[in-house]
Design an enzyme around this catalytic site. Structure first.
Site, short mmCIF file in Angstrom:
data_model
loop_
_atom_site.label_atom_id
_atom_site.label_comp_id
_atom_site.label_asym_id
_atom_site.label_seq_id
_atom_site.Cartn_x
_atom_site.Cartn_y
_atom_site.Cartn_z
N HIS A 120 21.97 -3.98 26.02
CA HIS A 120 23.17 -3.32 25.53
C HIS A 120 24.33 -4.30 25.33
O HIS A 120 25.48 -3.88 25.20
CB HIS A 120 23.62 -2.24 26.52
CG HIS A 120 22.80 -0.99 26.48
ND1 HIS A 120 21.44 -1.00 26.63
CD2 HIS A 120 23.14 0.31 26.28
CE1 HIS A 120 20.98 0.25 26.55
NE2 HIS A 120 21.99 1.05 26.33
N GLU A 137 18.68 5.60 14.81
CA GLU A 137 19.51 4.65 14.06
C GLU A 137 18.91 4.24 12.72
O GLU A 137 19.60 4.19 11.71
CB GLU A 137 19.83 3.41 14.90
CG GLU A 137 20.84 3.64 16.02
CD GLU A 137 20.23 4.19 17.29
OE1 GLU A 137 18.99 4.32 17.34
OE2 GLU A 137 20.97 4.49 18.24
#
Lengths: 325, 354
Positions: free
Chosen positions: A129, A60
């Site tokens: 998450h 990322e």
């Protein structure tokens, strides 16, 4: 009008903008050959080819930074984060580079980039998450953040985000991807910074963004049927820029405000909305501003408990009755 | 690699005119005099923040930037004054930026670590170690996406090679065939920690590129001819093959990590610093080389140096005479849409100050 899902609405927005502007490029993990981890980008590789729809490694900081660098040259990357929670390994790129480069260059550079993906709890995937970082992003001048609640808003806001010349971070919701709603046949966009009154009412304003709006609408039904309360639901849609006027005019009408927010309570988006109402509509209030946030702990895994941790219909109803008592 | 190889014989150097060779000396002297002037003003309290001096490393920026064509872009870290002057930014705008003045290159909003000149393909000036390395990949990605034959020279220090962002960038650059050149300016110290105490490596730092199937090389930074010869190979690889490179250039900084680095003479010996100044100084060595080649004489060298000194002095005066930004400037240059007064910029509240 057609009825399509939130996921399809986003897919249409991406496809239409890919068609409109050759500088738009979709990038992210599994967006191309896999057709999207949540199928938001389904079919785009087939339609637009590998130059426009690009699979990236699980990296990322690297690929978001790469998108920011490309945007400085006029490319308009739309970067998918499989989960917004994964932004935390890319925060230097997203905050320091995308968020600050215009300022630090005295306005010489701008970054027309979109970073999008789901940012929500409620799916039993544990704390790592389940983050909702819209408050972090809204706390960063230079960035914009939008949180659509319906298919109509998801499509219109996504198209505007892609055309905007500042970095716009779009926070979706995995629990909404399969939800359906009406979307016009013809092309449309929704400006950033314009809230939407999703339901009109006169006794109480419930103000929220993202999935909290859907929860609020369901609670409003219950409040009307079972408690004869007329509830107005204001959807911020865009957190920054923020439509203060719609919030304030609703509160001035109903004289009571309940802020429903999936952010954790400390320095949440709702904290800021409460400050705005307090500063600008204090004299109109008949009760203290109430907030209902996610319970203040990391997102719990255990499925029945996570339902309790997030704002849910029962909790909204209870809180609304308290505000209106 | 032949240690005694004379890189003056490289084609890219053989074609240099006397004037071009002199211009490299001029650029290096300008950087050194600019930074010496800035150090003096810093010590007098004329500027805030940090001041990361490039003195000792001038041949790296001047040598590599001298090869950059119209589609070759530059991005670096926080030790960015040398690259800024090398790409053609003026001493005035740079000194004024250090002073935080409105006439600074970033209107006083960036400071020492954040110089930018996109019109000169100079994309900063980045404060976070290795934070610029994905951006460098992105600039290369943008060029490739737009079908432009060019490259991005992305500079980083030896301390930056241990950041994940650098490794992620190498992987992406190799995977996507990006025309980016990572130039490691190895001055031996990541702040106060020597290379030996900070980095695990086999023969050199650039060698890590092997693991990503990226071609790498090493250059001796005290020889401007060598810097140019080796950087040229990397730039050609970018232009012709759209492939990345890593070029490690050994160099040395005379001052601390920043001027605020109180231990700069503790983690390395004064003898070590003196040795570099006496025997490895890139400006002195280039000057001597040009004298030996008969390109200039000592008087000409002095004249160039004096002009650089005068220019630096004038830039201090320019900065002194310039005004600070108006308070309203705090809220400008945040959002493009607000600054351009577009419909989007006028819709909704962007700032929350009252």
């Amino acid at each position: 009008m057609r009825t399509i899902t939130y996921r399809q609405a986003l897919n249409e927005a991406l496809a239409e903008e890919l068609t409109r502007d050759e500088n738009v490029v979709i990038m992210g993990e599994e967006v191309a050959e896999y057709n999207g981890a949540y199928k938001v980008t389904e079919g785009l590789l087939d339609r637009f080819g590998p130059k426009r729809v690009v699979d990236t490694p699980i990296s990322e900081a690297g690929f978001i930074g790469m998108g920011i660098g490309a945007s400085m040259l006029g490319v308009r990357p739309v970067m998918e984060l499989m989960f917004w929670s994964f932004a935390y390994v890319a925060f230097d790129q997203m905050i320091n580079n995308a968020g600050c480069v215009r300022y630090m260059s005295g306005g010489l550079i701008h970054c027309p980039i979109v970073v999008r993906g789901p940012a929500n709890g409620g799916t039993n995937v544990g704390a790592t998450h389940s983050h909702t970082p819209e408050n972090f992003i809204a706390n960063t001048p230079g960035l914009k953040v939008v949180c659509p609640a319906t298919p109509y808003d998801a499509k219109g806001l996504m198209k505007t985000a892609i055309r905007d010349n500042d970095p716009v971070y779009v926070m979706e919701n995995t629990l909404l991807y399969g939800e359906s709603g009406d979307v016009p046949d013809e092309e449309y966009t929704i400006p950033l910074g314009v809230a939407d009154v999703k339901r009109e009412g006169s006794d109480l304003s419930i103000i929220g963004h993202g999935r909290a709006v859907i929860t609020a609408l369901q609670a409003a039904e219950v409040l009307e049927k079972e408690h004869q309360l007329s509830v107005e639901v204001v959807d911020l849609r865009s957190v920054r820029p923020l439509d203060e006027e719609t919030i304030l005019s609703s509160v001035r009408k109903t004289n009571r405000a309940l802020l429903v927010d999936e952010n954790k309570p400390f320095c949440a988006v709702s904290s800021h909305i409460a400050a705005v109402i307090q500063e600008k509509a204090f004299d109109y209030l008949d009760a203290p501003i109430a907030r209902l946030n996610a319970l203040d702990a990391p997102a719990i895994y255990s499925p029945p408990l996570e339902k309790i941790q997030l704002p849910n219909v029962d909790a909204v109803v209870k809180k609304a009755l308290h505000v209106c008592s | 690699m032949n240690a005694t190889k004379d890189y003056a014989e490289a084609p890219i150097n053989q074609q240099l005119s006397a004037e071009e060779k002199i211009s490299f000396l001029r650029e290096m002297m300008r950087i050194r005099r600019f930074e010496q002037a800035s150090l003096k003003q810093y010590q007098q309290g004329k500027m805030g923040g940090f001041l990361h001096l490039y003195i000792g490393q001038e041949s790296v920026a001047v040598g590599t930037v001298s090869l950059a064509g119209d589609n070759d872009h530059i991005i670096t870290a926080y030790r960015d004054h040398g690259h800024a002057l090398a790409v053609g930014m003026s001493m005035n705008e740079c000194m004024a930026e250090l002073y935080g003045k409105a006439t600074g290159c970033s209107k006083g909003k960036g400071g020492s670590m954040h110089f930018f000149a996109p019109d000169k393909r100079y994309w900063g000036g980045h404060g976070i170690v290795a934070g610029q390395t994905p951006l460098g990949a992105g600039l290369a990605y943008g060029l490739k996406y737009q079908g432009i034959t060019g490259s991005c020279l992305c500079y980083l220090g030896d301390g930056a090679i241990n950041q994940g962002a650098y490794h992620e960038s190498l992987n992406l650059a190799a995977l996507f065939d990006l025309p980016v050149i990572y130039v490691i300016e190895n001055n031996g110290y990541s702040m106060g920690t020597s290379q030996q105490r900070s980095s695990a490596f086999k023969s050199c730092l650039a060698e890590r590129a092997d693991g990503y199937n990226i071609v790498w090389d090493q250059a001796n930074g005290e020889d401007l001819y060598e810097v140019r010869a080796k950087a040229q190979v990397a730039i050609e690889r970018a232009h012709e093959e759209s492939r990345p490179s890593v070029l490690e250039i050994d160099t040395y900084r005379y001052y601390g990590h920043s001027v605020a680095d109180a231990n700069s003479k503790k983690y390395r010996s004064p003898e070590e610093i003196d040795r570099y100044k006496q025997h490895h100084d890139p400006v002195n060595l280039w000057q001597q080389r040009l004298i030996d080649e008969g390109v200039i004489d000592t008087d000409k060298a002095k004249e160039i140096d004096l002009a650089a000194k005068e220019e630096a002095k004038a830039s201090v005066q320019f900065a002194e005479d310039s005004a600070f930004p108006e308070p309203e400037a705090i809220l400008e240059d945040v959002y493009y849409e607000v600054d351009t007064d577009s419909e989007a910029g006028q819709t909704g509240r962007h700032f929350f100050n009252d």
